[in-house]
Motif scaffolding. Structure first.
Motif, PDB file in Angstrom:
ATOM      1  N   VAL A  41       0.847  -1.184   0.000  1.00 23.18           N
ATOM      2  CA  VAL A  41       0.000   0.000   0.000  1.00 23.18           C
ATOM      3  C   VAL A  41       0.883   1.235   0.000  1.00 23.18           C
ATOM      4  N   ARG A  42       0.529   2.201  -0.835  1.00 18.46           N
ATOM      5  CA  ARG A  42       1.250   3.474  -0.901  1.00 18.46           C
ATOM      6  C   ARG A  42       0.215   4.598  -0.846  1.00 18.46           C
ATOM      7  N   LEU A  43       0.433   5.530   0.054  1.00 18.99           N
ATOM      8  CA  LEU A  43      -0.524   6.603   0.288  1.00 18.99           C
ATOM      9  C   LEU A  43       0.228   7.933   0.390  1.00 18.99           C
ATOM     10  N   ALA A  44      -0.309   8.984  -0.201  1.00 21.41           N
ATOM     11  CA  ALA A  44       0.351  10.290  -0.127  1.00 21.41           C
ATOM     12  C   ALA A  44      -0.687  11.406  -0.158  1.00 21.41           C
ATOM     13  N   PHE A  45      -0.395  12.468   0.583  1.00 21.13           N
ATOM     14  CA  PHE A  45      -1.222  13.665   0.586  1.00 21.13           C
ATOM     15  C   PHE A  45      -0.399  14.878   0.168  1.00 21.13           C
ATOM     16  N   GLY A  46      -1.039  15.788  -0.561  1.00 21.06           N
ATOM     17  CA  GLY A  46      -0.447  17.070  -0.890  1.00 21.06           C
ATOM     18  C   GLY A  46      -1.299  18.188  -0.326  1.00 21.06           C
ATOM     19  N   SER A  47      -0.726  19.365  -0.207  1.00 21.21           N
ATOM     20  CA  SER A  47      -1.397  20.572   0.306  1.00 21.21           C
ATOM     21  C   SER A  47      -1.670  20.534   1.800  1.00 21.21           C
ATOM     22  N   LEU A  48      -1.247  19.489   2.485  1.00 22.57           N
ATOM     23  CA  LEU A  48      -1.444  19.414   3.934  1.00 22.57           C
ATOM     24  C   LEU A  48      -0.267  19.999   4.695  1.00 22.57           C
ATOM     25  N   ALA A  49       0.891  20.009   4.062  1.00 21.14           N
ATOM     26  CA  ALA A  49       2.135  20.391   4.720  1.00 21.14           C
ATOM     27  C   ALA A  49       3.000  21.156   3.716  1.00 21.14           C
ATOM     28  N   PRO A  50       4.140  21.656   4.152  1.00 24.37           N
ATOM     29  CA  PRO A  50       5.007  22.376   3.214  1.00 24.37           C
ATOM     30  C   PRO A  50       5.451  21.549   2.016  1.00 24.37           C
ATOM     31  N   THR A  51       5.489  20.219   2.161  1.00 24.94           N
ATOM     32  CA  THR A  51       5.853  19.343   1.051  1.00 24.94           C
ATOM     33  C   THR A  51       4.893  18.153   1.019  1.00 24.94           C
ATOM     34  N   VAL A  52       4.888  17.427  -0.087  1.00 29.88           N
ATOM     35  CA  VAL A  52       4.053  16.231  -0.196  1.00 29.88           C
ATOM     36  C   VAL A  52       4.486  15.212   0.853  1.00 29.88           C
ATOM     37  N   LYS A  53       3.523  14.451   1.398  1.00 31.85           N
ATOM     38  CA  LYS A  53       3.822  13.520   2.470  1.00 31.85           C
ATOM     39  C   LYS A  53       3.320  12.107   2.154  1.00 31.85           C
ATOM     40  N   ARG A  54       4.224  11.133   2.207  1.00 32.46           N
ATOM     41  CA  ARG A  54       3.825   9.724   2.197  1.00 32.46           C
ATOM     42  C   ARG A  54       3.382   9.346   3.596  1.00 32.46           C
ATOM     43  N   LEU A  55       2.391   8.479   3.697  1.00 31.12           N
ATOM     44  CA  LEU A  55       1.877   8.044   4.992  1.00 31.12           C
ATOM     45  C   LEU A  55       2.561   6.749   5.417  1.00 31.12           C
ATOM     46  N   HIS A  56       3.817   6.849   5.807  1.00 33.28           N
ATOM     47  CA  HIS A  56       4.598   5.649   6.096  1.00 33.28           C
ATOM     48  C   HIS A  56       4.066   4.889   7.308  1.00 33.28           C
ATOM     49  N   ALA A  57       3.619   5.609   8.342  1.00 33.19           N
ATOM     50  CA  ALA A  57       3.081   4.927   9.528  1.00 33.19           C
ATOM     51  C   ALA A  57       1.809   4.166   9.174  1.00 33.19           C
ATOM     52  N   VAL A  58       0.943   4.800   8.393  1.00 33.97           N
ATOM     53  CA  VAL A  58      -0.303   4.149   7.980  1.00 33.97           C
ATOM     54  C   VAL A  58      -0.003   2.958   7.080  1.00 33.97           C
ATOM     55  N   GLU A  59       0.905   3.150   6.133  1.00 33.99           N
ATOM     56  CA  GLU A  59       1.265   2.062   5.216  1.00 33.99           C
ATOM     57  C   GLU A  59       1.822   0.861   5.982  1.00 33.99           C
ATOM     58  N   GLY A  60       2.720   1.130   6.931  1.00 30.27           N
ATOM     59  CA  GLY A  60       3.316   0.052   7.699  1.00 30.27           C
ATOM     60  C   GLY A  60       2.289  -0.707   8.522  1.00 30.27           C
ATOM     61  N   PHE A  61       1.321   0.009   9.074  1.00 25.80           N
ATOM     62  CA  PHE A  61       0.271  -0.635   9.861  1.00 25.80           C
ATOM     63  C   PHE A  61      -0.605  -1.532   8.988  1.00 25.80           C
ATOM     64  N   LEU A  62      -0.934  -1.063   7.786  1.00 16.53           N
ATOM     65  CA  LEU A  62      -1.886  -1.787   6.944  1.00 16.53           C
ATOM     66  C   LEU A  62      -1.291  -2.999   6.238  1.00 16.53           C
ATOM     67  N   LYS A  63      -0.006  -2.961   5.951  1.00 17.27           N
ATOM     68  CA  LYS A  63       0.578  -4.051   5.176  1.00 17.27           C
ATOM     69  C   LYS A  63       0.435  -5.377   5.914  1.00 17.27           C
ATOM     70  N   GLY A  64      -0.117  -6.353   5.218  1.00 14.71           N
ATOM     71  CA  GLY A  64      -0.322  -7.673   5.794  1.00 14.71           C
ATOM     72  C   GLY A  64      -1.656  -7.847   6.487  1.00 14.71           C
ATOM     73  N   ARG A  65      -2.432  -6.771   6.593  1.00  6.59           N
ATOM     74  CA  ARG A  65      -3.734  -6.844   7.259  1.00  6.59           C
ATOM     75  C   ARG A  65      -4.865  -6.938   6.236  1.00  6.59           C
ATOM     76  N   ARG A  66      -5.986  -7.446   6.681  1.00 10.85           N
ATOM     77  CA  ARG A  66      -7.208  -7.393   5.897  1.00 10.85           C
ATOM     78  C   ARG A  66      -7.904  -6.066   6.164  1.00 10.85           C
ATOM     79  N   LEU A  67      -8.565  -5.558   5.148  1.00 11.22           N
ATOM     80  CA  LEU A  67      -9.299  -4.312   5.311  1.00 11.22           C
ATOM     81  C   LEU A  67     -10.697  -4.593   5.851  1.00 11.22           C
ATOM     82  N   ASN A  68     -10.974  -4.061   7.033  1.00 13.86           N
ATOM     83  CA  ASN A  68     -12.306  -4.137   7.619  1.00 13.86           C
ATOM     84  C   ASN A  68     -12.514  -2.869   8.439  1.00 13.86           C
ATOM     85  N   ASP A  69     -13.663  -2.724   9.033  1.00 14.91           N
ATOM     86  CA  ASP A  69     -13.962  -1.489   9.754  1.00 14.91           C
ATOM     87  C   ASP A  69     -12.950  -1.208  10.856  1.00 14.91           C
TER      88      ASP A  69
END
Length: 288
Positions: free
Chosen positions: A216-244
């Motif tokens: 999983v790769r996730l990124a946001f722009g316009s939230l901070a001075p530079t574009v940001k990858r969501l490394h903490a979120v990506e690391g948490f999600l990898k290997g997990r099933r998506l559910n609520d």
């Protein structure tokens, strides 16, 4: 007072080698690609007395080249050119979608990918897509060539990590090992078109045979001075099933990766709420 062309010195190299040589001789020159931002300053008289390095004649940097492991997009390729290219449309649709949100048709036909990066605006439309595609920015200068990962190209608002005398010659997009299961680019602005973004999101994910996320790769722009990858979120999600439960926990980690800013376009609270909603909707498959 409006800009006066007579008050500017324009240098117009015809080759990449000549551009680098000219820039080394006149390091105070302002590199000019599409000029969509520089022309605003020119109209305000802010370019009076400046030396401009006009790169528009450097044909080597106007090419899109498909190679075995990816696509090399010349720095002077326009947003409109990117939208038309069949391989980019098929393999890098988030970048194509991002380019379609850059201003109006006139801006898309003049603005360039290299100029967009060199301008280093926090609201650069292409940056989240380039981040999740893990693009590399290729630069050339008096000391030769080097490649800068997209994650390392920005040093802050309107600042890059380019060294003195360096110019962007291309952006390399590596082909993903596997086709993503899901991919989304979304821009949120004051209106549906021709708006500077309040927030932008790009996401890619890969599902395994058992439904768990293999990538999983996730990124946001316009939230901070530079574009940001969501490394903490990506690391948490990898290997997990998506559910609520996992999606809610991932959304709670958003502020571990980004701390939204207040500015003239929006508030921190609004950006955080909308960004969380975008992330959740993407993970649930509700945003396309």
């Amino acid at each position: 007072m409006r800009g006066d062309a007579k008050s500017m010195t324009v240098l117009s190299p015809r080759t990449a080698a000549e551009a680098v040589k000219t820039y080394a001789k006149v390091p105070t020159a302002m590199p000019f690609a599409g000029g969509t931002d520089i022309m605003v300053g020119w109209n305000l008289g802010l370019m009076n007395g400046r030396v401009v390095l006009d790169l528009s004649r450097v044909s080597e940097w106007k090419k899109i080249t498909v190679v075995s492991d990816g696509v090399d997009v010349g720095s002077l390729v326009t947003h409109a050119d990117i939208q038309k290219h069949p391989v980019l449309r098929k393999r890098f649709p988030l970048l194509v979608a991002a380019c379609a949100t850059v201003g109006a048709a006139q801006i898309q036909n003049r603005g360039t990918i290299g100029g967009n990066i060199a301008n280093a605006s926090p609201a650069g439309d292409t940056f989240p897509a380039l981040a999740v595609y893990e693009a590399t920015v290729r630069v050339v200068g008096p000391n030769g060539r080097r490649a800068i990962p997209m994650s390392e190209i920005f040093a802050g608002v309107k600042k890059t990590t380019l060294k003195p005398g360096e110019l962007i010659e291309a952006v390399f997009l590596p082909f993903p090992d596997k086709t993503p299961t899901r991919g989304v680019f979304r821009k949120v602005g004051t209106r549906a078109a021709q708006a500077i973004s309040k927030t932008m999101f790009a996401g890619l994910l890969w599902n395994g045979k058992n439904g768990e996320l293999t990538g999983v790769r996730l990124a946001f722009g316009s939230l901070a001075p530079t574009v940001k990858r969501l490394h903490a979120v990506e690391g948490f999600l990898k290997g997990r099933r998506l559910n609520d439960v996992s999606i809610s926990a991932a959304a709670d980690l958003l502020t571990s990766d980004v701390s939204p800013i207040d500015d003239i376009r929006s508030t921190r609270e609004y950006r955080l709420r909308v960004s969380r909603n975008l992330l959740v909707a993407f993970l649930k498959g509700e945003v396309k």
